[in-house]
Design a protein around this motif. Structure first.
Motif, short mmCIF file in Angstrom:
data_model
loop_
_atom_site.label_atom_id
_atom_site.label_comp_id
_atom_site.label_asym_id
_atom_site.label_seq_id
_atom_site.Cartn_x
_atom_site.Cartn_y
_atom_site.Cartn_z
N LEU A 65 24.54 70.16 66.61
CA LEU A 65 25.48 68.99 67.02
C LEU A 65 24.75 68.40 68.20
O LEU A 65 24.29 68.76 68.91
CB LEU A 65 26.90 69.55 67.31
CG LEU A 65 27.52 69.97 65.92
CD1 LEU A 65 27.72 71.38 66.14
CD2 LEU A 65 28.98 69.28 65.82
N VAL A 66 24.88 67.01 67.95
CA VAL A 66 23.92 65.93 68.95
C VAL A 66 24.87 65.06 69.50
O VAL A 66 25.74 64.38 68.82
CB VAL A 66 22.60 65.47 68.12
CG1 VAL A 66 21.81 66.60 67.71
CG2 VAL A 66 23.04 64.77 67.01
N ASP A 67 24.53 64.49 70.52
CA ASP A 67 25.25 63.47 71.18
C ASP A 67 24.54 61.79 70.82
O ASP A 67 25.35 61.16 70.25
CB ASP A 67 25.42 63.52 72.61
CG ASP A 67 24.25 63.56 73.50
OD1 ASP A 67 23.11 63.63 73.09
OD2 ASP A 67 24.37 63.87 74.77
N LEU A 68 23.50 61.67 71.31
CA LEU A 68 22.73 60.50 71.11
C LEU A 68 21.52 60.47 70.28
O LEU A 68 21.02 61.26 70.23
CB LEU A 68 22.73 59.67 72.50
CG LEU A 68 23.84 59.88 73.45
CD1 LEU A 68 23.56 59.31 74.84
CD2 LEU A 68 24.69 58.67 73.00
N ALA A 89 24.65 68.27 61.87
CA ALA A 89 25.96 67.70 61.51
C ALA A 89 26.28 66.34 62.01
O ALA A 89 26.04 66.06 63.44
CB ALA A 89 27.22 68.75 61.96
N ASP A 90 26.61 65.43 61.30
CA ASP A 90 26.92 64.07 61.56
C ASP A 90 28.30 64.12 62.17
O ASP A 90 29.03 63.59 61.32
CB ASP A 90 26.38 63.10 60.57
CG ASP A 90 26.56 61.73 60.94
OD1 ASP A 90 26.85 61.42 62.30
OD2 ASP A 90 26.74 60.77 60.08
N ALA A 91 28.49 64.39 63.28
CA ALA A 91 29.91 64.67 63.81
C ALA A 91 30.15 64.26 65.27
O ALA A 91 29.06 64.48 66.02
CB ALA A 91 30.34 66.20 63.62
N PRO A 92 31.25 64.00 65.75
CA PRO A 92 31.47 63.95 67.13
C PRO A 92 31.17 65.22 67.84
O PRO A 92 31.56 66.34 67.28
CB PRO A 92 32.86 63.33 67.23
CG PRO A 92 33.68 63.77 65.96
CD PRO A 92 32.22 63.70 65.06
N VAL A 93 30.37 65.20 68.89
CA VAL A 93 29.92 66.35 69.41
C VAL A 93 31.00 67.41 69.92
O VAL A 93 30.58 68.58 69.41
CB VAL A 93 28.68 66.32 70.41
CG1 VAL A 93 29.39 65.68 71.53
CG2 VAL A 93 27.90 67.48 70.89
N GLU A 119 31.92 67.86 60.52
CA GLU A 119 32.12 66.44 60.12
C GLU A 119 33.58 65.98 59.59
O GLU A 119 33.78 64.59 59.90
CB GLU A 119 31.15 66.38 58.82
CG GLU A 119 29.58 66.42 59.36
CD GLU A 119 28.57 66.13 57.95
OE1 GLU A 119 28.88 65.82 57.04
OE2 GLU A 119 27.35 65.98 58.48
N ASP A 120 34.46 66.85 59.42
CA ASP A 120 35.64 66.52 59.33
C ASP A 120 36.39 65.87 60.69
O ASP A 120 37.30 65.17 60.52
CB ASP A 120 36.60 67.86 58.83
CG ASP A 120 36.38 68.12 57.56
OD1 ASP A 120 35.92 67.42 56.53
OD2 ASP A 120 36.78 69.28 57.16
N ALA A 121 35.79 66.17 61.75
CA ALA A 121 36.04 65.72 63.03
C ALA A 121 36.08 64.30 63.13
O ALA A 121 36.51 63.47 64.10
CB ALA A 121 35.57 66.32 64.30
N ARG A 122 35.32 63.71 62.26
CA ARG A 122 35.10 62.24 62.14
C ARG A 122 36.26 61.61 61.97
O ARG A 122 36.52 60.35 62.27
CB ARG A 122 33.91 61.58 61.28
CG ARG A 122 32.58 62.21 61.61
CD ARG A 122 31.73 61.57 60.74
NE ARG A 122 31.97 62.15 59.39
CZ ARG A 122 30.83 62.13 58.63
NH1 ARG A 122 29.74 61.74 58.72
NH2 ARG A 122 31.17 62.70 57.39
#
Length: 129
Positions: A65-68, A89-93, A119-122
């Motif tokens: 999981l990444v930030d920027l 994962a393309d998700a909020p970190v 990614e569900d967290a988006r």
């Protein structure tokens, strides 16, 4: 168990996110922080990411999981430097890491299921409309 790596431009942020996810998401999750540039400054470092991926992996793979933006670039570079099966994962970190930590402790967890959980967290809303 699927391992997790948190890549942030801030070493403190990466460590804090790992702490929150470990405590709230289940203490048995394998979560490693790869924050900062390795010299105490803001940034990311592919070698630090490789080290975290290899530490988090127990043979089942790793979700990162990444930030920027440049965290993505350095994570992709790290993937080329290791043989560990790993995906971003393309998700909020923060929220994504928490979801991923919960899912990763399931006996049926796969790379895909952990990525999907992250990614569900988006779709989370902090306030009701």
């Amino acid at each position: 168990m699927i391992g997790l790596v948190v890549v942030s431009h801030s070493e403190k942020a990466a460590e804090g996110i790992c702490d929150i996810a470990a405590q709230m998401g289940g203490g048995s999750a394998r979560i490693e922080a790869a924050g900062g540039d390795g010299e105490g400054e803001i940034g990311t470092n592919a070698n630090r990411i490789v080290d975290a991926i290899e530490t988090a992996d127990d043979g089942d793979g790793v979700v990162v999981l990444v930030d920027l933006g440049s965290a993505v670039m350095n994570t992709e570079l790290a993937f080329e430097m290791t043989d560990v099966e790993a995906v971003i994962a393309d998700a909020p970190v923060l929220e994504g890491t928490l979801n991923a930590a919960v899912e990763s402790t399931s006996s049926k967890a796969t790379l895909d299921s952990v990525v999907d959980s992250a990614e569900d967290a988006r779709d989370y809303h902090k306030l009701n409309d």
